[in-house]
Design an enzyme around this catalytic site. Sequence first.
Site, PDB file in Angstrom:
ATOM      1  N   ASP A   1      -1.968   8.082   1.971  1.00 50.60           N
ATOM      2  CA  ASP A   1      -0.723   7.322   1.889  1.00 50.60           C
ATOM      3  C   ASP A   1      -0.012   7.262   3.229  1.00 50.60           C
ATOM      4  OD1 ASP A   1      -0.136  10.151   1.603  1.00 50.60           O
ATOM      5  OD2 ASP A   1       1.900   9.589   0.988  1.00 50.60           O
TER       6      ASP A   1
ATOM      7  N   GLU B   1       1.095  12.571   0.076  1.00 49.65           N
ATOM      8  CA  GLU B   1       1.530  13.632   0.984  1.00 49.65           C
ATOM      9  C   GLU B   1       2.908  13.327   1.546  1.00 49.65           C
ATOM     10  OE1 GLU B   1       1.795  15.756   4.992  1.00 49.65           O
ATOM     11  OE2 GLU B   1       2.052  13.665   4.435  1.00 49.65           O
TER      12      GLU B   1
END
Length: 420
Positions: free
Chosen positions: A90, A185
């Site tokens: 991400d 994350e």
Amino acid sequence: MLTNRFANYSYTAVDRFLRYVQIDTQSDPQSTTNPSTEKQKDLSRVLEQELRDMGLSDVELDAWGYVYATIPATTDKANVPTLCLCSHVDTSPDVTGAGVKPIIHTHWNGSDIVLPDDTTQVIRVHEHPDLQHQIGNDIITASGTTLLGADNKAGVAEIMDAAHFLLTHPDVKHGRIRLLFTPDEEVGRGTEKVDMQKLDARFGYTIDGEALGTLEDETFSADAVTITVQGVSTHPGFAKGKLENALKIAADLLASLPKEHLSPETTEDKEGFVHPTRFEGNQDQAVLEFIIRDFTEVGLQEKETYLQNKLNDVLKSYPGSSAQLLVKEQYRNMKKVLDQHPDVVENALEAIRRAGLSAERRSIRGGTDGSRLSFMGLPCPNIFAGEHAFHSRLEWVSVQDMHKAVEVIVNLVQVWEERS
């Protein structure tokens, strides 16, 4: 020698990276789903297929968007621990990651880099001191309207290239290697659904760091704080002596916080901070969200007490109103775990030195998946990926740094094999 092999090796990291960054994988801190955005799986599916195309059979993309894969051992030694190599797919919610147009500035000449799609976005050399080491190198940026996504797609591409190298060079001796690519994350949930039994690794490394040659073995400890303010609501036309506006109460709290210290914009090194990240509501109720950061848990508690005291002081002027302060643990300083496993850090430093680099241990004013993984039983420091200017339109990475990261990863698995 390994270095000679790399001299003739056709790296794949940059080609992979240029493809990966064009896939929008932005995570969403307000989402309650896992992963927080389905589009993160678009990259996860690409990684799953590419790993299968490399010849790996033990590859899995699970329902949560995690990719697991195994590179089988090539050593005859039975005592080499299984290592995990981890990066996240991400990108930050702070700046859009849709429509990324990566640009390679070849043989960079040392001048400021003006990004073409928004010429107000300029990577100025005096503001990016690590650029002084990049003259003559090839610098990758976005075009000025998006972030680049080097955080952490550079690390993803480097792990994938290292896997490609190892699978095409079976004479390189190493133990069993587990690959892990995580979602979310950037919103603090990268390890939330990791199956540690399935992962089945003894030690780990995230490839999610900044400058060439650096290893981060210490992170912030982190908490999230939510303050809910309950005001006294009434019709504004008849409000005199009655109305206590929750928005104004929350704004008074924000205005009372110091700017010269305890703020991200005025702290550095080992200084922690109290940082508001979200504010919403109406005159009846308002919600403030904060992140609290310090390198020690005592420091976290001190800052949370400071914030509670500030809130109490503000409420003295609003006798009919109330507020609740809720603390949620996010992650803790990995150094507490890593100090119990010095080989994990020392082997990584040796791998960096074998790549011809000056190895440097650093503390990071942030966190990685490794922060939580370390406390979940997988001691996990953070190795450089060459990422710079995180979470901004000025993000950049150099081709040469990415290649060195690949070399370090390959060196690392060899060091563990040799020393086991």
